[in-house]
Design a protein around this motif. Structure first.
Motif: not given
Length: 171
Positions: A20-39
């Motif tokens: 939490w101490s490492m993520m709380k000040d970050a304004k945004f995260a990157m969400l990575v999912s699988r779209d067919g065969g690609h990330l």
């Protein structure tokens, strides 16, 4: 006699606090999912007021990312805060949540930027990421520390090892 269950709970809470101490000040995260065969990654604003092993993101239920996690629910969420040299990668499973009480609890007026009809819009939902494991890199950002690491590397031929790095098993 030692209470190992209590010690394990305390150790896990310390890990959660570190993450939490490492993520709380970050304004945004990157969400990575699988779209067919690609990330595929995209920036997301987390709706968190602490970390207990779960990440929450508001989303449009009709968005393509919801289709992606419906087909393959394993995702990766990354945070980067270069000014403090904090980097965090979390992986787990994502599910769509339409619970109004949860939306009410996590809603912020700033979200109207992305969801102008508000939290009661039937297309507004939450993406819940149940984190299974995390990995972090926490390096000191001092110029002196970096200079020392450079000199040590030149003199010894070994790369410096400043900061902290760990893998954390959540579930």
């Amino acid at each position: 006699m030692r209470d190992t269950a209590w010690e394990a709970a305390m150790a896990q809470q310390e890990q959660f606090d570190k993450l939490w101490s490492m993520m709380k000040d970050a304004k945004f995260a990157m969400l990575v999912s699988r779209d067919g065969g690609h990330l595929r990654g995209r920036p997301m604003a987390a709706s968190q007021d602490g970390f207990d092993g779960t990440l929450w993101f508001f989303t449009s239920a009709s968005s393509h990312k919801v289709d992606e996690v419906g087909a393959e629910n394993q995702v990766c969420v990354t945070y980067a805060e270069p000014s403090s040299q904090d980097y965090l990668s979390m992986s787990g499973s994502a599910t769509l949540v339409r619970d109004q009480a949860e939306k009410d609890k996590r809603w912020s007026e700033l979200l109207k930027t992305w969801f102008p009809k508000g939290k009661n819009d039937p297309d507004v939902a939450l993406l819940k990421v149940t984190v299974e494991q995390a990995e972090y890199w926490d390096a000191p950002n001092s110029t002196v520390v970096h200079a020392y690491g450079y000199v040590k590397s030149v003199l010894t031929g070994e790369p410096p090892k400043p900061g902290d790095h760990a893998k954390v098993q959540i579930r």
